[in-house]
Design a protein around this motif. Sequence first.
Motif, short mmCIF file in Angstrom:
data_model
loop_
_atom_site.label_atom_id
_atom_site.label_comp_id
_atom_site.label_asym_id
_atom_site.label_seq_id
_atom_site.Cartn_x
_atom_site.Cartn_y
_atom_site.Cartn_z
N ALA A 14 0.88 -1.14 0.00
CA ALA A 14 -0.14 -0.15 0.11
C ALA A 14 0.70 1.27 0.01
O ALA A 14 1.88 1.17 0.67
CB ALA A 14 -0.89 -0.01 1.37
N LEU A 19 -2.46 6.52 2.80
CA LEU A 19 -2.73 6.46 3.93
C LEU A 19 -2.72 7.41 4.70
O LEU A 19 -3.74 7.83 5.54
CB LEU A 19 -2.19 5.20 4.47
CG LEU A 19 -2.37 3.84 3.96
CD1 LEU A 19 -1.44 2.73 4.66
CD2 LEU A 19 -3.72 3.28 3.73
N GLN A 22 -5.02 10.01 3.53
CA GLN A 22 -6.68 9.54 4.08
C GLN A 22 -6.89 9.79 5.31
O GLN A 22 -8.26 10.43 5.68
CB GLN A 22 -6.87 7.93 3.95
CG GLN A 22 -8.18 7.21 3.62
CD GLN A 22 -7.89 5.84 3.28
OE1 GLN A 22 -7.04 5.47 2.64
NE2 GLN A 22 -8.76 5.14 4.02
N PRO A 30 -11.36 1.89 6.49
CA PRO A 30 -10.71 1.33 5.38
C PRO A 30 -11.66 1.26 4.23
O PRO A 30 -12.92 1.37 4.18
CB PRO A 30 -10.56 -0.19 5.70
CG PRO A 30 -10.77 -0.20 6.99
CD PRO A 30 -11.49 0.92 7.41
N THR A 31 -10.98 1.91 2.93
CA THR A 31 -11.63 2.07 1.77
C THR A 31 -11.15 1.02 0.36
O THR A 31 -9.91 1.16 0.53
CB THR A 31 -11.83 3.39 1.35
OG1 THR A 31 -10.39 3.95 1.13
CG2 THR A 31 -12.54 4.45 2.08
N HIS A 34 -8.80 -3.82 -0.91
CA HIS A 34 -7.43 -3.99 -0.48
C HIS A 34 -7.32 -3.69 1.04
O HIS A 34 -6.89 -4.62 1.85
CB HIS A 34 -6.11 -3.28 -1.29
CG HIS A 34 -5.10 -3.53 -0.39
ND1 HIS A 34 -4.01 -4.61 -0.36
CD2 HIS A 34 -4.27 -2.68 0.61
CE1 HIS A 34 -3.15 -4.62 0.40
NE2 HIS A 34 -3.07 -3.35 0.81
N GLN A 35 -7.71 -2.38 1.23
CA GLN A 35 -7.78 -1.91 2.69
C GLN A 35 -8.67 -3.03 3.49
O GLN A 35 -8.49 -3.09 4.60
CB GLN A 35 -8.15 -0.61 2.81
CG GLN A 35 -6.91 0.42 2.36
CD GLN A 35 -7.23 1.77 2.67
OE1 GLN A 35 -8.22 2.30 3.10
NE2 GLN A 35 -6.23 2.60 2.07
N GLU A 36 -9.94 -3.11 3.04
CA GLU A 36 -10.99 -3.87 3.67
C GLU A 36 -10.34 -5.27 4.04
O GLU A 36 -10.77 -5.57 5.22
CB GLU A 36 -12.21 -3.83 2.92
CG GLU A 36 -12.86 -2.55 3.04
CD GLU A 36 -13.95 -2.25 1.91
OE1 GLU A 36 -14.42 -3.29 1.23
OE2 GLU A 36 -14.46 -1.40 1.73
N CYS A 38 -7.20 -6.05 4.27
CA CYS A 38 -5.64 -5.96 4.84
C CYS A 38 -5.30 -5.68 6.26
O CYS A 38 -5.90 -4.38 6.46
CB CYS A 38 -4.65 -5.14 3.72
SG CYS A 38 -2.92 -4.90 4.42
N CYS A 41 -2.90 -2.56 6.73
CA CYS A 41 -3.29 -1.12 6.35
C CYS A 41 -4.49 -0.68 7.29
O CYS A 41 -4.24 0.60 7.71
CB CYS A 41 -4.16 -1.31 4.87
SG CYS A 41 -3.12 -1.40 3.38
N GLN A 42 -5.38 -1.65 8.00
CA GLN A 42 -6.23 -1.33 8.84
C GLN A 42 -5.60 -0.72 10.17
O GLN A 42 -5.92 0.04 10.79
CB GLN A 42 -7.29 -2.22 9.14
CG GLN A 42 -8.04 -2.63 8.12
CD GLN A 42 -8.92 -3.87 8.29
OE1 GLN A 42 -9.10 -4.42 9.28
NE2 GLN A 42 -9.34 -4.49 7.13
N LEU A 45 -3.77 2.63 9.53
CA LEU A 45 -4.80 3.71 9.66
C LEU A 45 -5.06 4.00 11.03
O LEU A 45 -5.36 5.18 11.32
CB LEU A 45 -6.18 3.08 8.81
CG LEU A 45 -5.96 3.22 7.17
CD1 LEU A 45 -7.19 2.70 6.49
CD2 LEU A 45 -5.79 4.57 6.77
#
Lengths: 186, 179
Positions: A14, A19, A22, A30-31, A34-36, A38, A41-42, A45
């Motif tokens: 990512a 990020l 965001q 998460p948007t 991928h983020q949803e 991963c 990433c979460q 964030l």
Amino acid sequence: MSLDPHAMRLECGADAATLVQQVVDGRVAPTGSHQESCELCQATLTELARRWRVADRWLREPVRAPRSLVESVMSRIGGSGPSDRHRVATTPRGATTITTRALVVVVAVAALEVPGVRRLAGRFPSTIRSRDQAGTITVALELVAQPHADLRRAASDVRRRVVADCAWLLGLELAAVDVAFVDLEE
Amino acid sequence: MVATAGSEAELVRRARAGDRGAFEGIVRCHQDQIYRLSLRMLGDAWDAEEAAQDTFVQAWRRLGGFRAEASLSTWLYRIATNRCLNMLRARPPVEPVGGPEVGAVEGPDHIVEVRSEVASLRVAIRELSTDQRAVLLLRESEGCSYAEIGAILGISVAAVKSRLHRARVCLIDAMAAWA
């Protein structure tokens, strides 16, 4: 979690800048697919949002300009400026004026000679303010006191000394001297 | 105090013709934003007031050269940012007398201050390069667009984005202990 400013991507691939953007935009959820899915990433964030909150609050805190700003600007563009002159005597043979610079030097020296005063607070000469309204001159200064000094007495002594020195050395009668002790220091 | 675009244009027109009252209206409209930027750039209330004063005095002198294609805000931000950057460059490498910064003095006040998150944030902002600091504040504090920041600092939008990202990451790193 440590973010390297030079790191462009997380381990999952990512884009780090995306990020951060965001979070700064307030879109912490998460948007995208991928983020949803991963966890990295979460977690990133969530962590970024917690850290950014402090900075964001401070950066958006309202700040008001000092009340004297407009008056100072208008005084300067009117030609009198910060080095404006105070008229101390007018005789048939001419007028005597002194500059604000001379005034604040006298005020500073007088204040620093008072027992209990450690030093000026802030930078000289801007830490001493003078105002001349139709010949009525007032001075305000901020000082640092020595610990255990009797501040009320010290303020009174500063006021008396400043008024006396301005009258004696400059021939200038001050209408008021505002003294503020803003700190204590050995 | 907020002036509408029309009333601001009228104030500018009158001020350019030498109307000091109109210029006072401009100063009243923009004083908070210029002082806020100066204060956060310089980290010192006295310097900030001096920078804000200088900005408006310079604006008065250069009003004839103000082109209406840029907004008055952007133009004033440009003058203020340049003034602050010049003041920062001219600062001696030692701490100013009477303005001990966090980390400079040991004592109870110092300990309390160091433990506060806002103090950490201020240190982090002060440790940014001056260019990064300007970009960060113009964006996050003043709400300028990337294009406006580019115009204020004379850099490309890509450079604005790059500096902004680095500045944000530095702050986020500095806030690790407080999250």
